[in-house]
Design a protein around this motif. Structure first.
Motif, mmCIF file in Angstrom:
data_model
loop_
_atom_site.group_PDB
_atom_site.id
_atom_site.type_symbol
_atom_site.label_atom_id
_atom_site.label_comp_id
_atom_site.label_asym_id
_atom_site.label_seq_id
_atom_site.Cartn_x
_atom_site.Cartn_y
_atom_site.Cartn_z
ATOM 1 N N ASP A 8 -3.914 -11.801 5.521
ATOM 2 C CA ASP A 8 -5.181 -12.428 4.744
ATOM 3 C C ASP A 8 -5.111 -12.637 3.356
ATOM 4 O O ASP A 8 -5.723 -13.243 2.917
ATOM 5 N N LEU A 9 -4.088 -11.680 2.822
ATOM 6 C CA LEU A 9 -4.072 -11.658 1.159
ATOM 7 C C LEU A 9 -3.465 -13.126 0.757
ATOM 8 O O LEU A 9 -3.962 -13.718 -0.098
ATOM 9 N N GLY A 32 -4.983 -5.264 -1.301
ATOM 10 C CA GLY A 32 -5.270 -6.617 -1.616
ATOM 11 C C GLY A 32 -6.209 -7.194 -2.771
ATOM 12 O O GLY A 32 -5.989 -7.890 -3.440
ATOM 13 N N ARG A 33 -7.215 -6.364 -2.752
ATOM 14 C CA ARG A 33 -8.269 -6.714 -3.854
ATOM 15 C C ARG A 33 -7.744 -6.672 -5.285
ATOM 16 O O ARG A 33 -8.119 -7.628 -6.002
ATOM 17 N N LYS A 37 -7.427 -2.773 5.118
ATOM 18 C CA LYS A 37 -8.531 -3.236 4.425
ATOM 19 C C LYS A 37 -8.144 -4.760 4.579
ATOM 20 O O LYS A 37 -8.984 -5.606 4.934
ATOM 21 N N MET A 38 -7.029 -5.299 3.864
ATOM 22 C CA MET A 38 -6.639 -6.645 3.547
ATOM 23 C C MET A 38 -5.032 -6.874 4.010
ATOM 24 O O MET A 38 -4.177 -6.218 3.400
ATOM 25 N N SER A 39 -4.885 -7.353 5.365
ATOM 26 C CA SER A 39 -3.569 -7.623 5.406
ATOM 27 C C SER A 39 -2.609 -8.413 4.565
ATOM 28 O O SER A 39 -3.340 -9.277 3.810
ATOM 29 N N ASP A 62 0.831 -1.233 0.080
ATOM 30 C CA ASP A 62 0.051 0.007 -0.098
ATOM 31 C C ASP A 62 1.031 1.258 0.197
ATOM 32 O O ASP A 62 0.513 2.191 -0.300
ATOM 33 N N GLU A 79 -5.949 -16.114 0.872
ATOM 34 C CA GLU A 79 -6.680 -15.705 -0.216
ATOM 35 C C GLU A 79 -6.121 -16.407 -1.340
ATOM 36 O O GLU A 79 -6.535 -17.129 -2.191
#
Length: 121
Positions: A63-64, A35-36, A58-60, A10, A67
């Motif tokens: 988490d990423l 992330g998205r 939003k997405m660490s 980021d 995913e």
């Protein structure tokens, strides 16, 4: 050997610096700043290597990486955490989340290029 690499951070300056370093190393590098976006790019690009910052809103990175592991196809990409967090407990958390390697910022350029150029174990 030229690799398809996805850099995710980021922090635009950090992401762009790694991207430039890896491009200068002869690789095909794509950049995502969240992330998205990274998930969409990875699904299309099917990178050989993904470098992920851990501390993202939003997405660490944890988490990423989980995913990405859920969506991965063969061959599996090399997943590298790139973080300011460098304690042994941080490295263990990265491994448990699904990362293959953990690099601490500031990243040693030569070490990164060697790691990215290495064959998967």
């Amino acid at each position: 050997m030229k690799k398809k690499i996805l850099v995710v951070d980021d922090n635009v300056d950090a992401a762009d610096t790694l991207t430039l370093l890896l491009r200068n190393g002869g690789h095909d590098v794509h950049t995502a700043y969240g992330g998205r976006d990274a998930i969409q790019i990875a699904d299309t690009l099917r990178p050989d290597v993904v470098l992920l910052d851990i501390q993202m809103p939003k997405m660490s990175g944890y988490d990423l990486v989980r995913e990405l592991r859920r969506h991965e196809r063969a061959p599996r990409p090399l997943l590298i955490a790139v973080s300011a967090w460098g304690q042994e407990s941080d490295k263990l958390a990265s491994k448990q989340a699904g990362f293959d390697h953990h690099l601490t910022k500031p990243v040693d350029p030569e070490a990164l290029l060697r790691l990215v150029g290495a064959q998967r174990p």
